[in-house]
Design a protein around this motif. Sequence first.
Motif, PDB file in Angstrom:
ATOM      1  N   UNK A 125       0.835  -1.201   0.000  1.00 44.90           N
ATOM      2  CA  UNK A 125       0.000   0.000   0.000  1.00 44.90           C
ATOM      3  C   UNK A 125       0.871   1.253   0.000  1.00 44.90           C
ATOM      4  N   UNK A 126       1.907   1.261   0.814  1.00 40.97           N
ATOM      5  CA  UNK A 126       2.795   2.426   0.883  1.00 40.97           C
ATOM      6  C   UNK A 126       3.496   2.638  -0.460  1.00 40.97           C
ATOM      7  N   UNK A 131       3.942   5.707  -5.433  1.00 40.93           N
ATOM      8  CA  UNK A 131       3.976   5.746  -6.893  1.00 40.93           C
ATOM      9  C   UNK A 131       2.866   6.641  -7.426  1.00 40.93           C
ATOM     10  N   UNK A 132       1.694   6.566  -6.806  1.00 45.39           N
ATOM     11  CA  UNK A 132       0.576   7.411  -7.246  1.00 45.39           C
ATOM     12  C   UNK A 132       0.879   8.884  -7.007  1.00 45.39           C
ATOM     13  N   UNK A 133       1.606   9.190  -5.949  1.00 44.28           N
ATOM     14  CA  UNK A 133       1.946  10.585  -5.664  1.00 44.28           C
ATOM     15  C   UNK A 133       2.846  11.154  -6.752  1.00 44.28           C
ATOM     16  N   UNK A 134       3.813  10.375  -7.233  1.00 46.71           N
ATOM     17  CA  UNK A 134       4.744  10.902  -8.237  1.00 46.71           C
ATOM     18  C   UNK A 134       4.232  10.736  -9.660  1.00 46.71           C
ATOM     19  N   UNK A 135       3.160   9.964  -9.880  1.00 42.81           N
ATOM     20  CA  UNK A 135       2.670   9.764 -11.249  1.00 42.81           C
ATOM     21  C   UNK A 135       1.464  10.664 -11.514  1.00 42.81           C
ATOM     22  N   UNK A 136       0.286  10.112 -11.509  1.00 38.97           N
ATOM     23  CA  UNK A 136      -0.931  10.884 -11.781  1.00 38.97           C
ATOM     24  C   UNK A 136      -2.042  10.426 -10.854  1.00 38.97           C
ATOM     25  N   UNK A 137      -3.166  11.116 -10.941  1.00 40.87           N
ATOM     26  CA  UNK A 137      -4.315  10.741 -10.114  1.00 40.87           C
ATOM     27  C   UNK A 137      -4.861   9.368 -10.479  1.00 40.87           C
ATOM     28  N   UNK A 138      -4.680   8.945 -11.724  1.00 43.39           N
ATOM     29  CA  UNK A 138      -5.183   7.633 -12.136  1.00 43.39           C
ATOM     30  C   UNK A 138      -4.514   6.507 -11.354  1.00 43.39           C
ATOM     31  N   UNK A 139      -3.307   6.724 -10.893  1.00 47.84           N
ATOM     32  CA  UNK A 139      -2.599   5.680 -10.142  1.00 47.84           C
ATOM     33  C   UNK A 139      -3.201   5.465  -8.758  1.00 47.84           C
ATOM     34  N   UNK A 143      -3.667   2.254  -5.971  1.00 49.90           N
ATOM     35  CA  UNK A 143      -3.342   2.362  -4.542  1.00 49.90           C
ATOM     36  C   UNK A 143      -4.557   2.018  -3.680  1.00 49.90           C
ATOM     37  N   UNK A 144      -5.744   2.445  -4.122  1.00 50.23           N
ATOM     38  CA  UNK A 144      -6.961   2.118  -3.376  1.00 50.23           C
ATOM     39  C   UNK A 144      -7.261   0.628  -3.399  1.00 50.23           C
ATOM     40  N   UNK A 145      -7.078   0.001  -4.549  1.00 53.01           N
ATOM     41  CA  UNK A 145      -7.283  -1.451  -4.632  1.00 53.01           C
ATOM     42  C   UNK A 145      -6.299  -2.187  -3.732  1.00 53.01           C
ATOM     43  N   UNK A 146      -5.069  -1.710  -3.717  1.00 60.24           N
ATOM     44  CA  UNK A 146      -4.063  -2.326  -2.847  1.00 60.24           C
ATOM     45  C   UNK A 146      -4.403  -2.126  -1.378  1.00 60.24           C
ATOM     46  N   UNK A 147      -4.957  -0.975  -1.040  1.00 62.72           N
ATOM     47  CA  UNK A 147      -5.354  -0.698   0.342  1.00 62.72           C
ATOM     48  C   UNK A 147      -6.451  -1.657   0.799  1.00 62.72           C
TER      49      UNK A 147
END
Length: 191
Positions: A125-126, A131-139, A143-147
């Motif tokens: 999750x971390x 990765x989502x923070x440095x890429x785009x909102x689509x990522x 991250x939500x699925x992993x959470x």
Amino acid sequence: MSEQPEIATLPPIEELRDDVPLSPRTGEPRRPAAVVASALLQYLAAAALAAAYALHWWAAAHPDTYPTSARLVEWVSPKPGTWQSLTAEGALAAALVLAAGACGVVGFHAWNGWRWTRWGGGVAVVLAGAFAVVLTDWAFVGAGLSLVGGALLLLRPVGVYVRRWEQVRAVSPTPYRRPDYIVYGRLPRFR
């Protein structure tokens, strides 16, 4: 003579066993729904992170959309084709491998009942969130699925499943024993 009445008794209690109930189809402990859902969500998280990276890659291939293709590219703001832009793209690719790889590895090993996946879900999750923070909102979809997949690994049925796998793995198979005598050639009964 009067007949003695029969004493009423209960049927014998089944012998208590500490064996792990195994699936007759697979020979492994039965997987709870939480493990199945967690593994699927972790695989979907890895696919969603890869899809978000593919969207970035598509935007980065066009000079008009390159400056806004990822947050990291916006922060560094390199010119396309320079070593800074290539380094930023390499960093994004490495971050994808770490994040999606962590999600996939946790999903696979949770399916096989390894205890470390319960905290490994948090690591995934971390990494997916970073990765989502440095890429785009689509990522953030990945991250939500992993959470959600990592949270499912903390449920009680998953703990029972992991303990059952530990019991199954604790039983060592009988080792190979070399025979005392090996006959080469024709068997003695056919000579």
